[in-house]
Design a protein around this motif. Sequence first.
Motif, short mmCIF file in Angstrom:
data_model
loop_
_atom_site.label_atom_id
_atom_site.label_comp_id
_atom_site.label_asym_id
_atom_site.label_seq_id
_atom_site.Cartn_x
_atom_site.Cartn_y
_atom_site.Cartn_z
N SER A 51 0.83 -1.37 0.12
CA SER A 51 -0.19 0.01 -0.18
C SER A 51 0.87 1.33 0.03
CB SER A 51 -0.94 0.01 1.14
OG SER A 51 -0.05 0.16 2.34
N ALA A 52 0.54 2.32 -0.63
CA ALA A 52 1.21 3.65 -0.61
C ALA A 52 1.07 4.29 0.82
CB ALA A 52 0.37 4.52 -1.76
N GLN A 53 0.03 4.05 1.51
CA GLN A 53 -0.17 4.70 2.79
C GLN A 53 1.06 3.95 3.78
OE1 GLN A 53 -3.85 4.49 4.55
NE2 GLN A 53 -3.29 5.49 6.48
N GLY A 54 1.06 2.59 3.53
CA GLY A 54 2.27 2.15 4.34
C GLY A 54 3.66 2.49 3.92
N LYS A 55 3.71 2.73 2.93
CA LYS A 55 5.22 3.23 2.35
C LYS A 55 5.35 4.75 2.97
CE LYS A 55 5.29 0.66 -2.01
NZ LYS A 55 5.46 0.85 -3.57
N ARG A 56 4.38 5.69 2.72
CA ARG A 56 4.44 6.81 3.56
C ARG A 56 4.51 6.71 4.92
NH1 ARG A 56 0.37 8.23 -0.32
NH2 ARG A 56 -1.06 7.77 1.41
N LYS A 57 4.12 5.83 5.70
CA LYS A 57 4.04 5.82 7.14
C LYS A 57 5.61 5.38 7.37
CE LYS A 57 1.93 3.68 11.06
NZ LYS A 57 0.79 2.78 11.58
N ALA A 58 6.05 4.32 6.91
CA ALA A 58 7.53 4.03 7.00
C ALA A 58 8.38 4.90 6.72
CB ALA A 58 7.63 2.60 6.34
N LEU A 59 8.39 5.63 5.57
CA LEU A 59 9.48 6.64 5.33
C LEU A 59 9.28 7.69 6.22
CD1 LEU A 59 9.45 6.30 1.43
CD2 LEU A 59 11.11 5.55 2.95
N ALA A 60 8.16 8.19 6.67
CA ALA A 60 7.87 9.55 7.48
C ALA A 60 8.63 9.44 9.00
CB ALA A 60 6.67 9.56 7.87
N THR A 61 9.06 8.16 9.42
CA THR A 61 9.72 8.05 10.48
C THR A 61 11.14 8.24 10.20
OG1 THR A 61 9.94 5.44 10.25
CG2 THR A 61 8.35 6.18 11.60
N CYS A 62 11.77 8.23 8.63
CA CYS A 62 12.98 8.31 8.68
C CYS A 62 13.53 9.70 7.86
CB CYS A 62 13.43 7.52 7.42
SG CYS A 62 13.02 5.57 7.78
N SER A 63 12.37 10.55 7.54
CA SER A 63 12.65 11.81 6.93
C SER A 63 13.30 12.75 7.79
CB SER A 63 11.29 12.46 6.69
OG SER A 63 10.44 12.79 7.72
N SER A 64 13.27 13.07 9.06
CA SER A 64 14.04 13.89 9.84
C SER A 64 15.38 13.55 9.92
CB SER A 64 13.40 14.01 11.14
OG SER A 64 12.17 14.58 11.02
N HIS A 65 15.68 12.22 10.17
CA HIS A 65 16.90 11.53 10.10
C HIS A 65 17.72 11.87 8.94
CE1 HIS A 65 19.99 8.41 10.09
NE2 HIS A 65 20.33 8.96 11.52
N LEU A 66 17.13 11.69 8.04
CA LEU A 66 17.54 11.87 6.23
C LEU A 66 18.06 13.35 6.15
CD1 LEU A 66 15.61 9.35 4.24
CD2 LEU A 66 18.19 9.12 4.69
N SER A 67 16.97 14.13 6.89
CA SER A 67 17.38 15.71 6.27
C SER A 67 18.62 15.92 7.30
CB SER A 67 16.25 16.54 6.92
OG SER A 67 15.08 16.08 6.12
N VAL A 68 18.72 15.46 8.56
CA VAL A 68 19.89 15.88 9.36
C VAL A 68 21.14 15.30 8.82
CG1 VAL A 68 21.02 15.32 11.59
CG2 VAL A 68 18.57 16.19 11.58
N VAL A 69 21.16 14.05 8.42
CA VAL A 69 22.33 13.31 7.71
C VAL A 69 22.90 14.11 6.66
CG1 VAL A 69 23.05 11.24 6.28
CG2 VAL A 69 21.68 10.99 8.44
N ALA A 70 21.88 14.56 5.63
CA ALA A 70 22.11 15.43 4.52
C ALA A 70 22.98 16.58 4.84
CB ALA A 70 20.92 15.44 3.60
N ILE A 71 22.33 17.14 5.73
CA ILE A 71 22.90 18.59 6.19
C ILE A 71 24.39 18.43 6.63
CG2 ILE A 71 22.56 20.56 7.84
CD1 ILE A 71 19.55 20.27 7.52
N PHE A 72 24.38 17.57 7.64
CA PHE A 72 25.77 17.26 8.28
C PHE A 72 26.80 16.77 7.55
CE2 PHE A 72 28.84 14.30 10.54
CZ PHE A 72 29.04 14.77 11.36
N TYR A 73 26.56 15.87 6.64
CA TYR A 73 27.71 15.32 5.64
C TYR A 73 27.98 16.36 4.52
CZ TYR A 73 28.12 10.97 8.15
OH TYR A 73 28.36 9.84 8.75
#
Length: 309
Positions: A227-249
Amino acid sequence: MNCSQAPGFILLGLSSDPEKWQPFFSIFLGLYLLGLLGNLLLLIAIGADVHLHTPMYFFLSQLSLVDLCFITTTAPKMLESLWTGDGSISFSGCLTQLYFFAVFADMDNLLLAVMAIDRYAAICHPLLYPLLMTPCRCVVLVSGSWGVTHCVSLTHTLLLSQLYFQTNQEIPHFFCDFGPLLWLSCSDAHLNEHLMMALAGVLGISALLCIVSSYGCIFYAVARVPSAQGKRKALATCSSHLSVVAIFYSTVFATYLKPPSSSRSSGEVVAAVMYTLVTPTLNPFIYSLRNKDVKSSLRRILNMVKSQN
């Protein structure tokens, strides 16, 4: 050549133009206070809300603690120099600043890798997650990271303390960093340079590979969710971490992946400011503004404060 084993240095700061010192002081004082406030609020929100006593928020609280200490390592001395116009710093003060700067910078790096492992366990192995990320293992991961970073920083600092340096030299930076100090050394610093590159490479590359491999597995697992909703829910928990990783590196690469030089460009100074001040200030706001649990916890704390007043 006039050399000493314990000389004093002069930090040139952000600009040689005195007319810019007052505006810079106001800007970076506000940035420093904002960073302190943001990280302290996130620490309080996680500590006060039992619903946030989970591995993910435990690692996030450690990241906020590290960021709070990270900006305090460089910002006060920079603000003092801008206010007084005196960038002088003793050899012991320079080594102390360098020691804690290396500790907190490496801790940021390792904590981002540990948080990637946590997201991998939560998304790829949700049923085993409570068994994989037990409180004991979380503490071991964090305490092990603290131990490694202190050992690495202590090694660099002890080796630097044995070198001779040119006396009364200007450091083209607003804080003490490895590159400028090694460039000013009168001694043979090849051992320091090789060891610094080796340890930085091991810590940096291993952490980055851990993050990349974790998210490779995460994206593969998410792609298999029907399901698309399941994909969005899973990725939502990673979005903040990915943003911090991108800025840091991105800021780390812009600061350190360049040919060694005794001079400094405006781009290098901006990258260093982003790396040491802006990124640690942004991190708590990235997590709080994009996280419903943290925002609800902060609202409850503010309501309690208002009710008591």
